[in-house]
Design an enzyme around this catalytic site. Structure first.
Site, PDB file in Angstrom:
ATOM      1  N   ASP A 104       2.787 -28.346  -0.662  1.00 42.45           N
ATOM      2  CA  ASP A 104       4.100 -28.995  -0.774  1.00 42.45           C
ATOM      3  C   ASP A 104       5.144 -28.316   0.115  1.00 42.45           C
ATOM      4  OD1 ASP A 104       2.967 -30.694  -2.591  1.00 42.45           O
ATOM      5  OD2 ASP A 104       4.149 -30.031  -4.317  1.00 42.45           O
ATOM      6  N   HIS A 143       9.357 -24.080  -1.090  1.00 40.38           N
ATOM      7  CA  HIS A 143       9.161 -24.946  -2.258  1.00 40.38           C
ATOM      8  C   HIS A 143       8.977 -24.074  -3.505  1.00 40.38           C
ATOM      9  CE1 HIS A 143       7.810 -28.381  -4.585  1.00 40.38           C
ATOM     10  NE2 HIS A 143       6.628 -27.838  -4.790  1.00 40.38           N
ATOM     11  N   ASP A 182       0.685 -30.114 -11.064  1.00 36.09           N
ATOM     12  CA  ASP A 182       0.033 -31.237 -10.375  1.00 36.09           C
ATOM     13  C   ASP A 182      -0.862 -30.760  -9.222  1.00 36.09           C
ATOM     14  OD1 ASP A 182       2.467 -30.536  -9.041  1.00 36.09           O
ATOM     15  OD2 ASP A 182       2.462 -32.452  -7.978  1.00 36.09           O
ATOM     16  N   HIS A 183      -0.945 -29.444  -9.027  1.00 37.29           N
ATOM     17  CA  HIS A 183      -1.838 -28.876  -8.014  1.00 37.29           C
ATOM     18  C   HIS A 183      -2.939 -28.003  -8.616  1.00 37.29           C
ATOM     19  CE1 HIS A 183       0.574 -30.056  -4.414  1.00 37.29           C
ATOM     20  NE2 HIS A 183       1.430 -30.272  -5.391  1.00 37.29           N
ATOM     21  N   HIS A 214       1.111 -34.695  -1.069  1.00 33.81           N
ATOM     22  CA  HIS A 214       1.586 -35.952  -1.682  1.00 33.81           C
ATOM     23  C   HIS A 214       1.675 -37.093  -0.671  1.00 33.81           C
ATOM     24  CE1 HIS A 214       2.961 -34.392  -5.649  1.00 33.81           C
ATOM     25  NE2 HIS A 214       3.153 -33.264  -4.978  1.00 33.81           N
ATOM     26  N   HIS A 270      -0.133 -23.545  -4.521  1.00 34.45           N
ATOM     27  CA  HIS A 270       0.986 -23.055  -5.331  1.00 34.45           C
ATOM     28  C   HIS A 270       0.784 -23.402  -6.787  1.00 34.45           C
ATOM     29  CE1 HIS A 270       2.296 -27.166  -4.488  1.00 34.45           C
ATOM     30  NE2 HIS A 270       3.301 -27.052  -5.345  1.00 34.45           N
ATOM     31  N   HIS A 298       2.302 -25.162  -9.205  1.00 33.72           N
ATOM     32  CA  HIS A 298       2.711 -26.355  -9.957  1.00 33.72           C
ATOM     33  C   HIS A 298       1.512 -27.072 -10.589  1.00 33.72           C
ATOM     34  CE1 HIS A 298       6.727 -26.506  -7.558  1.00 33.72           C
ATOM     35  NE2 HIS A 298       6.819 -25.780  -8.654  1.00 33.72           N
TER      36      HIS A 298
HETATM   37 ZN    ZN Z   1       4.857 -28.486  -5.946  1.00 41.76          ZN
END
Ligand code: ZN
Length: 238
Positions: free
Chosen positions: A130, A113, A59-60, A168, A55, A57
């Site tokens: 996530d 998400h 942090d990915h 995570h 996805h 985001h």
């Molecule tokens: Zn995420």
């Protein structure tokens, strides 16, 4: 066969380094940071064939373009989110197959998400991003509880010995909420005790076995959309 190595990065993210054992082909899933992933790739021979994104985001995906430029990897991600992902070489949707050397993974669309979230399923493993965490699920930042319920039900149908590789290390805090929400679940109590021991020893709690999540994860066990919606909103305030 695909073997998997965890690359911890940022504060609590995991990127997953996949290696097809026969061909030696390598992919990285969700590189939220380039440096620790590049170090692992160099240590393994310097090969990176593909970058698989779950996805959009940061942090990915934040390390994806740098890794692509350095190693020449092919970028794979959701067609539905192509406009907000790094430039894709392969835009995928539900039912598509992604190859890694002699192995393959199937794409599941798992909104909730985010609306364009996807997961990858290979023999023995689920790259859940996530959408689902050990003992938890992702926040509903874009999708609805009904979206998330349908996504989790897709996971529930996979073989029970599937290993769940999520995005995570949230398990310990998820366990606290799960015990609060469903205190009488003996399987959860045993699972949570094991998590505590692992975290005290500084060990990762993921991957987890899908069978154990099916027995202990209140979000995966929610019988209907309303129950899931209630759990999720309570967890948001917990
Ligand atoms: Zn995420």
């Amino acid at each position: 066969m695909i073997t998997v190595q965890a690359i911890p990065l940022l504060s609590d993210n995991y990127a997953w380094l996949l290696r097809d054992s026969r061909s030696g082909a390598v992919a990285i899933v969700d590189p939220g940071e380039a440096a620790p992933v590049a170090a692992a790739i160099e240590a393994g021979g310097g090969r990176l064939d593909a970058i698989w994104l779950t996805h959009h985001h940061g942090d990915h995906i934040a390390g994806a373009e740098e890794l692509q430029a350095r190693f020449g990897a092919k970028m794979v991600g959701a067609k539905a989110d192509a406009h907000r992902l790094p430039k894709l070489d392969m835009a995928v949707a539900e039912g598509d197959t992604v190859a890694l050397g002699d192995s393959t993974a199937n794409v599941l669309e798992t909104p909730g998400h985010t609306v364009g979230h996807i997961a990858y399923v290979f023999d023995g493993g689920l790259l859940a991003g996530d959408t689902m965490f050990s003992l938890g699920c992702g926040r509903l930042l874009e999708g609805t509880a009904a979206d998330m319920f349908a996504s989790l039900q897709k996971f529930a149908k996979l073989p029970p010995d599937t290993l769940v590789y999520c995005g995570h290390e949230y398990t310990e805090s998820n366990a606290r909420f799960a015990l609060h929400a469903t205190p009488d679940n003996a399987a959860l109590q045993a699972f949570a005790a094991g998590v505590k021991v692992k975290r005290a020893a500084g060990e990762a709690t993921v991957p987890s076995r899908l069978a154990d999540e099916l027995a202990a994860n209140p979000f995966l066990r929610a019988p209907d959309v309303a129950t899931l919606a209630d759990l999720r909103s309570r967890k948001d305030k917990f």
